[in-house]
Enzyme design. Structure first.
Site, PDB file in Angstrom:
ATOM      1  N   ARG A  46      93.475 -53.749 -85.426  1.00 18.07           N
ATOM      2  CA  ARG A  46      92.932 -52.981 -86.551  1.00 18.07           C
ATOM      3  C   ARG A  46      93.930 -51.896 -86.961  1.00 18.07           C
ATOM      4  O   ARG A  46      94.182 -51.664 -88.135  1.00 18.07           O
ATOM      5  CB  ARG A  46      91.590 -52.350 -86.168  1.00 18.07           C
ATOM      6  CG  ARG A  46      90.495 -53.366 -85.900  1.00 18.07           C
ATOM      7  CD  ARG A  46      89.129 -52.711 -85.805  1.00 18.07           C
ATOM      8  NE  ARG A  46      88.894 -51.973 -84.575  1.00 18.07           N
ATOM      9  CZ  ARG A  46      88.397 -52.496 -83.449  1.00 18.07           C
ATOM     10  NH1 ARG A  46      88.094 -53.776 -83.411  1.00 18.07           N
ATOM     11  NH2 ARG A  46      88.188 -51.744 -82.383  1.00 18.07           N
ATOM     12  N   GLU A 177      78.044 -42.401-103.331  1.00 18.43           N
ATOM     13  CA  GLU A 177      78.066 -43.845-103.607  1.00 18.43           C
ATOM     14  C   GLU A 177      76.676 -44.474-103.539  1.00 18.43           C
ATOM     15  O   GLU A 177      76.224 -44.889-102.466  1.00 18.43           O
ATOM     16  CB  GLU A 177      79.003 -44.566-102.613  1.00 18.43           C
ATOM     17  CG  GLU A 177      79.059 -46.072-102.873  1.00 18.43           C
ATOM     18  CD  GLU A 177      79.986 -46.838-101.919  1.00 18.43           C
ATOM     19  OE1 GLU A 177      80.504 -46.228-100.969  1.00 18.43           O
ATOM     20  OE2 GLU A 177      80.172 -48.033-102.123  1.00 18.43           O
ATOM     21  N   LYS A 219      80.893 -42.842-106.978  1.00 21.70           N
ATOM     22  CA  LYS A 219      81.368 -44.211-106.713  1.00 21.70           C
ATOM     23  C   LYS A 219      80.230 -45.188-106.979  1.00 21.70           C
ATOM     24  O   LYS A 219      79.438 -45.504-106.085  1.00 21.70           O
ATOM     25  CB  LYS A 219      81.858 -44.315-105.262  1.00 21.70           C
ATOM     26  CG  LYS A 219      82.288 -45.722-104.857  1.00 21.70           C
ATOM     27  CD  LYS A 219      83.138 -45.706-103.598  1.00 21.70           C
ATOM     28  CE  LYS A 219      83.434 -47.097-103.108  1.00 21.70           C
ATOM     29  NZ  LYS A 219      84.488 -47.148-102.108  1.00 21.70           N
TER      30      LYS A 219
HETATM   31  P1  13P Z   1      84.168 -52.916-101.894  1.00 25.43           P
HETATM   32  O1  13P Z   1      85.187 -52.572-102.963  1.00 25.43           O
HETATM   33  O2  13P Z   1      84.589 -54.055-101.019  1.00 25.43           O
HETATM   34  O3  13P Z   1      82.787 -53.055-102.458  1.00 25.43           O
HETATM   35  O4  13P Z   1      84.139 -51.690-100.895  1.00 25.43           O
HETATM   36  C1  13P Z   1      84.127 -50.430-101.396  1.00 25.43           C
HETATM   37  C2  13P Z   1      83.363 -49.551-100.495  1.00 25.43           C
HETATM   38  O5  13P Z   1      83.876 -48.579 -99.996  1.00 25.43           O
HETATM   39  C3  13P Z   1      81.947 -49.881-100.249  1.00 25.43           C
HETATM   40  O6  13P Z   1      81.306 -48.816 -99.605  1.00 25.43           O
END
Ligand code: 13P
Length: 340
Positions: A46, A177, A219
């Site tokens: 990782r 988000e 987001k």
């Molecule tokens: P994705 O762009 O793969 O949706 O991931 C963004 C992200 O940080 C989701 O929490």
């Protein structure tokens, strides 16, 4: 809290032509990604994978910030340099995912609530000390018959606002988000309606929690049809509806909106962002905070082999550049093909 400091970092995170690399997959999620390319997921694999992305020269040009998972923020590169230092040296802001995943929401067992508020006030200063200047918390809202419920919306947006207020108190810019999933068979207008409700609730809760909008980044998902929908929407329709939706819901005091890719293909995610920025005349910066849409190609090119690191870096540089261009409305399919 210094609102001026938060504002400065938030603006840096949405620097024109740059966007955010979401490299904050939990150990479970990165294992799934590695399984798909036949790589064993260990602490070192990782680390090696993330290290090669952070050392890609294109970071400096196209990446404004990197979201890390708890394990990664404490890791050092193979030569002993802290990974956070590699990121900062590349001119990007280090950030940290602070939510602790999801669990079924009591009273609405088909829906999820995001965990992690309990010890957050003591965890944030430690992340700040290690170099994190922004954080991320993801709330998940699903669309299916009978859901989302108001219970799920209210509980999740309330938690987002509590998290955001705690971050600002710790001098950390919150990425807020609220993700409406694109897993279902719903059409774009259903996604629009649900996302509108989610964003209205989110900003209401942020207001009650006294979160300073100047010192945060949103987001969101785009307005987009579910993956199983029979009715596909064109790139232009996604762009126009997403811009209209954001204008209806996101106050202009918010410095920037950095989209998640949510399961869109690499090129779709780029094309949608580009088409929105081509519309222009927007009150906030619109950029990317992609996980899968930035990393699927480099993961495949690398496939865990030392001799493929250069190819992995080239694939990452290409996606970063394409999305950097899309963040200022200067991407084209010709550029995509020419440089590939
Ligand atoms: P994705 O762009 O793969 O949706 O991931 C963004 C992200 O940080 C989701 O929490």
């Amino acid at each position: 809290m210094s609102i001026a400091d938060l504002e400065k970092i938030a603006h840096q995170m949405v620097t024109p032509g740059k966007g955010i690399l979401a490299a904050d997959e939990s150990s479970g999620t990165i294992k799934k990604r590695f399984d798909a390319i036949g790589v064993e997921s260990t602490e070192n694999s990782r680390r090696d994978y993330r290290e090669f992305m952070f050392r890609t020269p294109a970071m400096r040009e196209f990446i404004s910030g990197v979201i890390l998972y708890d394990e990664t923020i404490w890791q050092d590169a193979a030569d002993g340099t802290p990974l956070v230092k590699l990121i900062a040296d590349a001119g990007a802001v280090p950030g940290i995912k602070v939510d602790e995943g999801t669990e079924p929401l009591p009273g609405s067992p088909k829906e999820l609530i995001t965990k992690g508020l309990d010890r957050l006030s003591t965890r944030l200063p430690k992340y700040h000390e290690r170099g994190a200047r922004f954080a991320k918390w993801r709330a998940v809202i699903d669309i299916a018959p009978g859901i989302p419920s108001y219970n799920a919306l209210h509980a999740n947006t309330h938690a987002l606002a509590r998290y955001a207020a705690l971050c600002q108190q710790a001098n950390i810019v919150p990425i807020v988000e609220p993700e409406v999933l694109m897993d279902g068979d719903h059409d774009i207008d259903t996604c629009y309606k649900v996302t509108e409700w989610v964003l209205k609730e989110t900003f209401q809760e942020l207001y009650y929690a006294n979160v300073k909008l100047e010192g945060m980044i949103l987001k969101p998902n785009m307005a987009i049809a579910g993956k199983k929908s029979a009715k596909r929407a064109s790139v232009q329709e996604v762009a126009e509806k997403t811009v209209k939706l954001l204008k209806e819901c996101v106050p202009s005091a918010v410095p920037g909106v950095a989209f998640l890719s949510g399961g869109q293909s690499d090129e779709e995610a780029t094309a949608h962002l580009d088409a929105m920025n081509k519309i222009g005349n927007l009150p906030w910066k619109l950029t990317f905070s992609y996980g899968r849409a930035l990393q699927a190609a480099p993961q495949k090119a690398w496939s865990g082999k030392k001799e493929n690191v250069k190819a992995g870096q080239a694939a990452f540089a290409h996606r970063a550049r394409m999305n950097g261009l899309a963040a200022v409305g200067k991407w084209s399919q010709t550029l995509e093909k020419d440089a590939a």
